[in-house]
Design a protein around this motif. Sequence first.
Motif, PDB file in Angstrom:
ATOM      1  N   ASP A   1       5.793   8.559   0.698  1.00  0.00           N
ATOM      2  CA  ASP A   1       4.593   7.536   1.073  1.00  0.00           C
ATOM      3  C   ASP A   1       4.013   6.758  -0.012  1.00  0.00           C
ATOM      4  O   ASP A   1       4.247   7.139  -1.285  1.00  0.00           O
ATOM      5  CB  ASP A   1       3.314   8.351   1.721  1.00  0.00           C
ATOM      6  CG  ASP A   1       2.586   7.380   2.715  1.00  0.00           C
ATOM      7  OD1 ASP A   1       2.984   6.241   2.989  1.00  0.00           O
ATOM      8  OD2 ASP A   1       1.672   8.056   3.274  1.00  0.00           O
ATOM      9  N   LEU A   2       3.393   5.714   0.323  1.00  0.00           N
ATOM     10  CA  LEU A   2       2.616   4.658  -0.704  1.00  0.00           C
ATOM     11  C   LEU A   2       1.236   4.569  -0.092  1.00  0.00           C
ATOM     12  O   LEU A   2       1.081   4.162   0.929  1.00  0.00           O
ATOM     13  CB  LEU A   2       3.274   3.154  -0.684  1.00  0.00           C
ATOM     14  CG  LEU A   2       5.061   3.499  -0.972  1.00  0.00           C
ATOM     15  CD1 LEU A   2       5.494   2.232  -0.271  1.00  0.00           C
ATOM     16  CD2 LEU A   2       4.870   3.193  -2.474  1.00  0.00           C
ATOM     17  N   VAL A   3       0.337   4.485  -1.288  1.00  0.00           N
ATOM     18  CA  VAL A   3      -1.003   4.159  -0.782  1.00  0.00           C
ATOM     19  C   VAL A   3      -1.567   3.007  -1.745  1.00  0.00           C
ATOM     20  O   VAL A   3      -1.408   3.144  -3.037  1.00  0.00           O
ATOM     21  CB  VAL A   3      -2.113   5.288  -0.822  1.00  0.00           C
ATOM     22  CG1 VAL A   3      -3.062   5.095   0.212  1.00  0.00           C
ATOM     23  CG2 VAL A   3      -1.292   6.640  -0.775  1.00  0.00           C
ATOM     24  N   GLU A   4      -1.964   1.859  -1.205  1.00  0.00           N
ATOM     25  CA  GLU A   4      -2.538   0.914  -2.142  1.00  0.00           C
ATOM     26  C   GLU A   4      -3.794   1.124  -2.684  1.00  0.00           C
ATOM     27  O   GLU A   4      -4.883   1.364  -1.869  1.00  0.00           O
ATOM     28  CB  GLU A   4      -2.378  -0.220  -1.350  1.00  0.00           C
ATOM     29  CG  GLU A   4      -2.780  -1.649  -2.236  1.00  0.00           C
ATOM     30  CD  GLU A   4      -1.670  -1.838  -3.311  1.00  0.00           C
ATOM     31  OE1 GLU A   4      -0.661  -1.471  -3.466  1.00  0.00           O
ATOM     32  OE2 GLU A   4      -2.481  -2.476  -4.331  1.00  0.00           O
ATOM     33  N   LYS A   5      -4.077   1.264  -4.176  1.00  0.00           N
ATOM     34  CA  LYS A   5      -5.573   1.543  -4.617  1.00  0.00           C
ATOM     35  C   LYS A   5      -6.389   2.551  -3.820  1.00  0.00           C
ATOM     36  O   LYS A   5      -7.458   2.298  -3.438  1.00  0.00           O
ATOM     37  CB  LYS A   5      -6.149   0.200  -4.478  1.00  0.00           C
ATOM     38  CG  LYS A   5      -5.620  -1.010  -5.233  1.00  0.00           C
ATOM     39  CD  LYS A   5      -6.358  -2.008  -5.605  1.00  0.00           C
ATOM     40  CE  LYS A   5      -5.673  -3.167  -6.553  1.00  0.00           C
ATOM     41  NZ  LYS A   5      -4.543  -3.925  -5.737  1.00  0.00           N
ATOM     42  N   PRO A   6      -5.823   3.792  -3.749  1.00  0.00           N
ATOM     43  CA  PRO A   6      -6.621   4.822  -3.367  1.00  0.00           C
ATOM     44  C   PRO A   6      -7.670   5.465  -4.168  1.00  0.00           C
ATOM     45  O   PRO A   6      -7.721   5.297  -5.459  1.00  0.00           O
ATOM     46  CB  PRO A   6      -5.640   6.169  -3.281  1.00  0.00           C
ATOM     47  CG  PRO A   6      -4.814   5.797  -4.270  1.00  0.00           C
ATOM     48  CD  PRO A   6      -4.443   4.264  -4.624  1.00  0.00           C
TER      49      PRO A   6
ATOM     50  N   GLU B   1     -10.436  10.747  -5.056  1.00  0.00           N
ATOM     51  CA  GLU B   1     -10.280  12.081  -4.263  1.00  0.00           C
ATOM     52  C   GLU B   1      -9.438  12.240  -3.071  1.00  0.00           C
ATOM     53  O   GLU B   1      -8.970  13.230  -2.744  1.00  0.00           O
ATOM     54  CB  GLU B   1     -11.601  12.130  -3.447  1.00  0.00           C
ATOM     55  CG  GLU B   1     -12.771  11.805  -4.252  1.00  0.00           C
ATOM     56  CD  GLU B   1     -13.323  10.442  -4.665  1.00  0.00           C
ATOM     57  OE1 GLU B   1     -13.054  10.011  -5.592  1.00  0.00           O
ATOM     58  OE2 GLU B   1     -13.989   9.963  -3.851  1.00  0.00           O
ATOM     59  N   VAL B   2      -8.583  10.926  -2.702  1.00  0.00           N
ATOM     60  CA  VAL B   2      -7.720  11.121  -1.671  1.00  0.00           C
ATOM     61  C   VAL B   2      -6.259  10.558  -2.363  1.00  0.00           C
ATOM     62  O   VAL B   2      -5.171  10.595  -1.371  1.00  0.00           O
ATOM     63  CB  VAL B   2      -7.973  10.209  -0.547  1.00  0.00           C
ATOM     64  CG1 VAL B   2      -9.320  10.564   0.093  1.00  0.00           C
ATOM     65  CG2 VAL B   2      -8.240   8.607  -0.886  1.00  0.00           C
TER      66      VAL B   2
END
Length: 274
Positions: free
Chosen positions: A186-191, A194-195
Amino acid sequence: MVIRKAVIPAAGLGTRMLPITKSMPKEMLPVLNKPVIHYVVEEAIKAGIDDVLIITGKGKRAIEDYFDRSFELEYYLKERGKLEELKEVEEIGEMVDIYYVRQKKPLGLGDAILHAEKHVNGESFAVLLGDDIIISEEPGIKQLIGVYKRYTCTVLGVEEVEWSEVEKYGIISGEPLGEGLYEVRDLVEKPRREVAPSNIAIVGRYILEPDIFDALKAVKPDKNGEVQLTEGLRYLLQQQKNIAAKRIEGKRYDVGTLEGWLKANIELSWGVRL
Ligand code: UTP
């Protein structure tokens, strides 16, 4: 499975470096006596790339002038016997085949990459962001090409960053495949810290396959109307496409920020005789 073409998106506004970027592309900021984009093009050439497409936009003419031949200047240097300078200037004009396409509005990195579709013409290609200079023994993008040759899939360049920095990057979660090599889940942009699923951040180097174009067309622009590359990559994951991530060995400077640009100049000047 040869990667022959590179795309360098350089149409961003560079707001983090204002006010200098008001009238000067950030890709032309000097690191020692060369503009940032010179190092990026050199990295691509050292990795065996012979075709470079630069995505430009408003106010970016200086980039084209820099890589163009300058017959007047060459004549002047020749007349005055400044042969070393002449050689250097001529070499820049002949570095590699460089093409340009304009992104009319800065609608995000994903949108910039969509502008490369015609040029790459069905081939897999390298992407190098002009914000990052990588100083390493094996060129940063070549390290990714090595992984691409082995797995024939999209490859992201990554680096472990300080946890306090994760919110500035696209962050991956993945299964380790080997030393510094991951299969991306998975990829998350600018998390927010904490997450964030990890502190493994995507840095400005990618090997993309042509399926990225349909992915970028399929995803919705964000709240600012920008198409994000990370969203296109997430779409590929949802389509069960394989994405690998490789830790780039070397020293990276984020020259899109004042701190990174200063660091690059200071550290690269060590050993330069004044
Ligand atoms: P950045 O977000 O780092 O560049 O985009 P930016 O928008 O110029 O920077 P700031 O945040 O305002 O300071 C990463 C890369 O994508 C390109 C940029 O030129 C940079 O190389 N880019 C970004 C485009 O080509 N087009 C865009 O619409 C946005």
